[in-house]
Scaffold this active site. Structure first.
Site, PDB file in Angstrom:
ATOM      1  N   LYS A   3       0.819  -1.215   0.000  1.00 44.22           N
ATOM      2  CA  LYS A   3       0.000   0.000   0.000  1.00 44.22           C
ATOM      3  C   LYS A   3       0.853   1.265   0.000  1.00 44.22           C
ATOM      4  O   LYS A   3       0.440   2.277  -0.572  1.00 44.22           O
ATOM      5  CB  LYS A   3      -1.031  -0.009   1.124  1.00 44.22           C
ATOM      6  CG  LYS A   3      -0.476  -0.091   2.530  1.00 44.22           C
ATOM      7  CD  LYS A   3      -1.626  -0.280   3.500  1.00 44.22           C
ATOM      8  CE  LYS A   3      -1.199  -0.169   4.949  1.00 44.22           C
ATOM      9  NZ  LYS A   3       0.096  -0.712   5.343  1.00 44.22           N
ATOM     10  N   ARG A  24      17.238  -5.421   9.162  1.00 41.67           N
ATOM     11  CA  ARG A  24      16.862  -4.501  10.248  1.00 41.67           C
ATOM     12  C   ARG A  24      16.010  -5.225  11.287  1.00 41.67           C
ATOM     13  O   ARG A  24      15.273  -6.140  10.969  1.00 41.67           O
ATOM     14  CB  ARG A  24      16.040  -3.345   9.676  1.00 41.67           C
ATOM     15  CG  ARG A  24      16.876  -2.159   9.289  1.00 41.67           C
ATOM     16  CD  ARG A  24      16.079  -1.082   8.642  1.00 41.67           C
ATOM     17  NE  ARG A  24      14.643  -1.130   8.960  1.00 41.67           N
ATOM     18  CZ  ARG A  24      13.750  -0.372   8.356  1.00 41.67           C
ATOM     19  NH1 ARG A  24      14.117   0.458   7.424  1.00 41.67           N
ATOM     20  NH2 ARG A  24      12.483  -0.445   8.679  1.00 41.67           N
ATOM     21  N   ARG A  47      13.840  -7.862   2.728  1.00 42.04           N
ATOM     22  CA  ARG A  47      14.547  -6.587   2.710  1.00 42.04           C
ATOM     23  C   ARG A  47      15.919  -6.698   3.379  1.00 42.04           C
ATOM     24  O   ARG A  47      16.069  -7.333   4.414  1.00 42.04           O
ATOM     25  CB  ARG A  47      13.700  -5.537   3.434  1.00 42.04           C
ATOM     26  CG  ARG A  47      14.205  -4.137   3.223  1.00 42.04           C
ATOM     27  CD  ARG A  47      13.119  -3.148   3.391  1.00 42.04           C
ATOM     28  NE  ARG A  47      12.604  -3.129   4.764  1.00 42.04           N
ATOM     29  CZ  ARG A  47      11.722  -2.238   5.174  1.00 42.04           C
ATOM     30  NH1 ARG A  47      11.273  -1.323   4.365  1.00 42.04           N
ATOM     31  NH2 ARG A  47      11.292  -2.272   6.418  1.00 42.04           N
ATOM     32  N   ARG A  98       4.256  -8.199  14.103  1.00 44.91           N
ATOM     33  CA  ARG A  98       3.533  -7.116  13.414  1.00 44.91           C
ATOM     34  C   ARG A  98       2.249  -7.640  12.782  1.00 44.91           C
ATOM     35  O   ARG A  98       1.217  -6.977  12.807  1.00 44.91           O
ATOM     36  CB  ARG A  98       4.425  -6.485  12.330  1.00 44.91           C
ATOM     37  CG  ARG A  98       5.454  -5.534  12.908  1.00 44.91           C
ATOM     38  CD  ARG A  98       6.521  -5.197  11.907  1.00 44.91           C
ATOM     39  NE  ARG A  98       6.075  -4.342  10.829  1.00 44.91           N
ATOM     40  CZ  ARG A  98       6.802  -4.091   9.734  1.00 44.91           C
ATOM     41  NH1 ARG A  98       7.991  -4.651   9.590  1.00 44.91           N
ATOM     42  NH2 ARG A  98       6.352  -3.309   8.801  1.00 44.91           N
ATOM     43  N   ARG A 122      -4.958   2.423  12.452  1.00 46.60           N
ATOM     44  CA  ARG A 122      -4.478   1.063  12.686  1.00 46.60           C
ATOM     45  C   ARG A 122      -5.373   0.338  13.693  1.00 46.60           C
ATOM     46  O   ARG A 122      -5.155  -0.827  13.959  1.00 46.60           O
ATOM     47  CB  ARG A 122      -3.051   1.090  13.277  1.00 46.60           C
ATOM     48  CG  ARG A 122      -1.945   1.451  12.302  1.00 46.60           C
ATOM     49  CD  ARG A 122      -1.536   0.254  11.493  1.00 46.60           C
ATOM     50  NE  ARG A 122      -0.130  -0.065  11.429  1.00 46.60           N
ATOM     51  CZ  ARG A 122       0.785   0.548  10.678  1.00 46.60           C
ATOM     52  NH1 ARG A 122       0.482   1.595   9.981  1.00 46.60           N
ATOM     53  NH2 ARG A 122       2.020   0.105  10.641  1.00 46.60           N
TER      54      ARG A 122
HETATM   55  P1  AMP Z   1       4.465   1.453   8.522  1.00 45.78           P
HETATM   56  O1  AMP Z   1       5.549   2.044   7.668  1.00 45.78           O
HETATM   57  O2  AMP Z   1       3.089   2.016   8.200  1.00 45.78           O
HETATM   58  O3  AMP Z   1       4.467  -0.056   8.524  1.00 45.78           O
HETATM   59  O4  AMP Z   1       4.757   1.900  10.022  1.00 45.78           O
HETATM   60  C1  AMP Z   1       5.963   1.576  10.665  1.00 45.78           C
HETATM   61  C2  AMP Z   1       5.757   1.573  12.176  1.00 45.78           C
HETATM   62  O5  AMP Z   1       5.334   2.884  12.619  1.00 45.78           O
HETATM   63  C3  AMP Z   1       4.676   0.645  12.669  1.00 45.78           C
HETATM   64  O6  AMP Z   1       5.139  -0.691  12.832  1.00 45.78           O
HETATM   65  C4  AMP Z   1       4.305   1.290  14.003  1.00 45.78           C
HETATM   66  O7  AMP Z   1       5.283   1.039  14.992  1.00 45.78           O
HETATM   67  C5  AMP Z   1       4.376   2.779  13.661  1.00 45.78           C
HETATM   68  N1  AMP Z   1       3.076   3.285  13.162  1.00 45.78           N
HETATM   69  C6  AMP Z   1       2.815   3.781  11.926  1.00 45.78           C
HETATM   70  N2  AMP Z   1       1.536   4.156  11.817  1.00 45.78           N
HETATM   71  C7  AMP Z   1       0.961   3.900  13.001  1.00 45.78           C
HETATM   72  C8  AMP Z   1      -0.361   4.039  13.523  1.00 45.78           C
HETATM   73  N3  AMP Z   1      -1.368   4.534  12.777  1.00 45.78           N
HETATM   74  N4  AMP Z   1      -0.582   3.672  14.807  1.00 45.78           N
HETATM   75  C9  AMP Z   1       0.396   3.169  15.578  1.00 45.78           C
HETATM   76  N5  AMP Z   1       1.655   2.986  15.159  1.00 45.78           N
HETATM   77  C10 AMP Z   1       1.949   3.339  13.885  1.00 45.78           C
END
Ligand code: AMP
Length: 216
Positions: free
Chosen positions: A18, A162, A129, A173, A92
């Site tokens: 996405k 990472r 990755r 996750r 989320r």
């Molecule tokens: P993403 O790149 O969207 O996978 O986000 C990377 C990390 O940022 C996630 O694994 C969370 O730790 C944090 N994160 C991003 N968006 C949110 C959200 N809406 N609510 C809580 N944590 C978030």
């Protein structure tokens, strides 16, 4: 190019593509792309503001959700409630969706696109990755291989996985996604906002599906 739907949410598991699609769609239709994950990564890498960086670091690096109040504050600082937006990675959970609904008021969301991908494929994608510990360049063992096996093209340094890309973290996750984020599918379905797409396909095919939906 313009589309009818310009207040958009992309919903889906980590690794569903996405983020990639959000970048393409944002560029094509000039809709501001808001990725909360990207906002947090930037705060952590620049260490600014320092207090916030140290508060969120442990969550992001361990694949945990950052607390709702912190995320919502970050979102409000970039979201234009009267304008166009493409949210990628927000909401989320149900609480975050409710906060957003209250904030947007009557002028709400036009569409929620749900990117569906099987678990097995997600784990494969997310653990593919590799990162250079020196320059931060990102590779993928299937789609973006380094010229020399497991060495950075630029620094010639051994690539690493990472912390948040390790299998155990990826599984964590995914578990959090199922428990906290999946209920949003029903939440938006009930409001007739949800459209599901098969995201287990090439970037081009998924892109064409998304464009068609937004143009309808
Ligand atoms: P993403 O790149 O969207 O996978 O986000 C990377 C990390 O940022 C996630 O694994 C969370 O730790 C944090 N994160 C991003 N968006 C949110 C959200 N809406 N609510 C809580 N944590 C978030």
């Amino acid at each position: 190019m313009t589309v009818k739907k310009t207040r958009i949410i992309f919903l889906g598991p980590p690794g569903s593509g996405k983020g990639t699609q959000a970048q393409l769609i944002s560029k094509k239709f000039r809709i501001p792309h808001i990725s909360t994950g990207e906002i947090f990564r930037k705060i952590i890498s620049t260490n600014k503001p320092q207090k916030l960086a140290s508060a969120i670091k442990k969550y992001v690096q361990n694949g945990l959700l950052v607390p709702d109040e912190i995320v919502f504050r970050a979102l409000k600082s970039v979201l234009d409630t009267n304008g166009k937006f493409l949210l990628d990675g927000y909401p989320r959970n149900i609480k975050q969706a409710q906060l957003l609904d209250d904030y947007l008021g009557d002028n709400g969301i036009d569409i929620v696109i749900y990117f569906k991908v099987p678990d097995k494929e997600i784990i494969k994608r997310l653990t593919a990755r590799r990162t250079c510990p020196k320059c931060g360049r990102v590779y993928n063992i299937y789609t973006l291989k380094p010229k020399k096996d497991n060495l950075c093209d630029v620094c010639n340094v051994k690539l690493i996985i990472r912390q948040d890309d390790k299998v155990t973290t990826v599984k964590k996750r995914l578990k959090i996604y199922k428990e906290d984020t999946m209920p949003l599918v029903e939440y938006y379905k009930k409001r007739n906002l949800l459209v599901e797409i098969n995201a287990n396909d090439t970037v081009d095919n998924v892109y064409n599906s998304v464009v068609k939906i937004l143009e309808k």
